[in-house]
Motif scaffolding. Structure first.
Motif: not given
Ligand code: GLY
Ligand code: AMP
Length: 423
Positions: A217-221, A231-233, A274-276, A290-299
Motif C-alpha cells: 500500500k502506498d501513501y500518495k498525498r 505526490t509520487g508516493g 504488471v502493476f495493478i 494498470y501500470n506496466v512497471r513496478m511502483g515507487d515507493p512500493e518497490t
Molecule cells: N506509487 C505509485 C506509482 O508508482 O505509480
C-alpha cells in the motif's frame, strides 16, 4: 551477465541493490542512476528515452539484459526497438512491448481491455474534443464525486476528482478544449467514483505464465491523514494487513488470471511487471488502473521481501519459463518512509547536502533524488531517499524507519509522520 537498469529513482536503486546480490550478475550499469546506485554499480549519464544512446551503451559494454524502471521508454517502444534491431535482438528486455504498454499509456485502452475481458472496474465513458458536449451530459447523469482522467501519460497528475458538477464541467473543458495536460488530455475518461481502500498488486509475467509478488500500500498525498496534493508516493507498507487470503484469491481469480489471458488473446506481448491498482469496494476488488512497471515507493518494500534471485526470475521471464521459478518471500513486514525536499510536490530547492546516511543501521537507505556532487551526496529531486525497515509486524518496522530518520538531515527535509495510520 552484464545488466543495465534504466531509471534514477528509489525504485531503480532497489532494483540495483537486489540484482547486485545475484551471483549471475557480473557487471551492473544504471542509467542515469543516482548516488545510491553509484555505490554498487556504474552510472551512465543518458536519457531513458534516448534509444540510440542506450543502443550505443549496450553494444559498447556488451550488455545482456536491460531492466526498464519507468513507463516512458516502455510506452515509447523500447522493447520493440531492441527486437527490431539485428545487433540488439539477443538482449533480454524486462518490460512489455509497445502494444501492451498502452495499458498504462492510454486510460481508454485500459478500460476497453478491462471491459473486453470482463474484469471488474468502474463504469466509464470516454470523450474527445468534438464530443465535449456529450461529456457534460454524461456528467449530469452521474453522482458526485466526479472522476476525470486524461487518457495519456501526465506524470501522475492527470486524474481529477471533483465534488462539484459545474467544476467538473469546467475541468473537462480545460482538459479537452484547452489542452490542460497537452496531448495527454485530448481524450478524457469519465469514471464512476469507487469508494474503498486501495492496494497495489504486482504480477510478473513472461506473457504466458505469471507469479504474484507481495502486495503493498502506498501513501500518495503529501500531508498527514491523506491530505494535500498528490505526490509520487510518500511511503509504503508490505504486506497490506486488510488483504486477507480470501480477498487475494478474488484478486487472482477475477483480475490476475483474466488479465494474463487477455494479454494473450489480444496479442499483447508482455515480459515484465504488471502493476495493478486495486480498490476494495465492500468485499470485492476492482481495478483502478494498470501500470506496466513496478511502483515507487512500493518497490522499496516489495523487492526486499523477495528472497529468490531476481536475475534468475528475469532470465525465466525472457526464456518464457517463469512457471519453473518458485518465489520465496520473507514473511516479515517491510515499511518505507520517503524523505522529500521542503516544498515538494510544488517548487523546491536542490543541491542540499544529505548528512548521516552512514549512521543508519536498522534500515536500508534507498536513494531517490540524490546525486554525488564534488564528493558529497546532495539532493537532486523532490523525493530524496526512502528508508526501508523490516519487522515482525508493520508497526515494528515503521518504528525502525522513523528511528532511522532521526539520524539523517538535509535542509528543509520533510516526510509524513503517519505512514500506516489507516491500517
Ligand atoms: N506509487 C505509485 C506509482 O508508482 O505509480
Ligand atoms: P489512477 O492514475 O487511475 O491510478 O488514479 C489516481 C488515483 O485517483 C487513484 O490512485 C485513486 O486514488 C483515485 N481514483 C482513480 N479512479 C478512481 C475511481 N474510479 N474512484 C475513486 N478513486 C479513483
Amino acid at each position: 551477465m552484464t545488466i543495465l537498469i534504466l531509471g534514477s529513482g528509489g525504485r531503480e536503486h532497489t532494483f540495483a541493490w537486489k540484482i547486485e546480490q545475484s551471483p549471475l550478475c557480473k557487471k551492473l550499469f544504471v542509467a542515469p542512476g543516482n548516488s545510491g546506485t553509484a555505490q554498487i554499480a556504474t552510472n551512465v549519464e543518458l536519457k531513458v528515452t534516448d534509444f540510440d544512446a542506450i543502443k550505443a551503451l549496450v553494444l559498447k559494454e556488451r550488455i545482456d539484459m536491460v531492466v526498464v524502471g519507468p513507463e516512458d521508454p516502455l510506452v515509447q517502444g523500447i522493447h520493440d526497438f531492441f527486437l527490431n534491431d539485428k545487433q540488439l535482438e539477443h538482449v533480454a528486455v524486462i518490460g512489455p512491448q509497445k502494444a501492451a504498454a498502452k495499458l498504462e499509456g492510454s486510460k481508454e485502452f485500459a478500460k476497453e481491455f478491462l471491459m473486453r475481458h470482463d474484469i471488474p472496474t468502474a463504469a466509464y465513458q470516454s470523450f474527445k474534443t468534438e464530443t465535449v458536449e456529450d461529456g457534460y451530459k454524461f456528467l449530469e447523469t452521474l453522482k458526485p464525486p466526479y472522476v476525470l482522467k486524461a487518457d495519456g501519460l501526465a506524470a501522475g497528475k492527470g486524474v481529477l476528482i471533483l465534488d462539484d458538477l459545474e467544476e467538473a464541467k469546467t475541468e473537462l473543458k480545460h482538459m479537452l478544449v484547452d489542452a490542460k495536460f497537452g496531448a495527454a488530455s485530448s481524450k478524457v475518461v469519465i469514471e464512476e467514483f469507487l469508494d474503498g481502500i486501495e492496494l497495489s498488486c504486482f504480477v510478473l509475467t513472461d506473457g504466458e505464465h505469471y507469479k504474484i509478488l507481495p502486495n503493498a500500500k502506498d501513501y500518495k498525498r503529501i500531508g498527514e491523514g491523506d491530505t494535500g496534493l498528490n505526490t509520487g508516493g510518500m511511503g509504503a507498507i508490505s504486506p497490506v494487513p486488510f488483504a486477507t487470503n480470501e480477498f487475494l484469491n478474488k484478486i487472482e481469480e477475477r483480475i490476475v488470471k483474466p488479465t494474463i489471458k487477455g494479454l494473450q488473446k489480444d496479442n499483447l506481448p508482455y515480459k515484465g511487471f504488471v502493476f495493478i491498482g486495486v480498490i476494495k469496494v465492500g468485499d470485492d476488488p476492482k481495478v483502478i488502473e494498470y501500470n506496466v512497471r513496478m511502483g515507487d515507493p512500493e518497490t522499496e518494500v516489495v523487492l526486499p521481501r523477495l528472497k529468490t534471485d531476481l536475475v534468475e526470475i528475469f532470465k525465466a521471464i525472457a526464456a518464457g519459463n517463469l512457471n519453473e521459478i518458485n518465489l520465496e518471500i520473507d514473511e516479515r513486514a517491510a515499511t518505507t518512509v520517503m524523505l522529500v525536499s521542503g516544498g515538494y510536490p510544488e517548487a523546491y530547492e536542490k543541491g542540499k547536502e544529505i548528512l548521516g546516511i552512514q549512521d543508519i543501521k536498522d534500515s536500508i537507505p534507498f536513494h531517490a533524488g540524490a546525486i554525488v556532487k564534488d564528493g558529497k551526496i546532495v539532493t537532486s529531486g523532490g523525493r530524496v531517499m526512502a528508508l526501508t525497515s523490516f519487522g515482525d509486524t508493520y508497526q515494528e518496522a515503521i518504528k525502525k524507519s522513523y528511528q532511522s530518520i532521526t539520524k539523517l538531515t538535509f535542509d528543509k527535509m520533510n516526510y509524513r509522520k503517519d505512514i500506516g495510520f489507516d491500517l
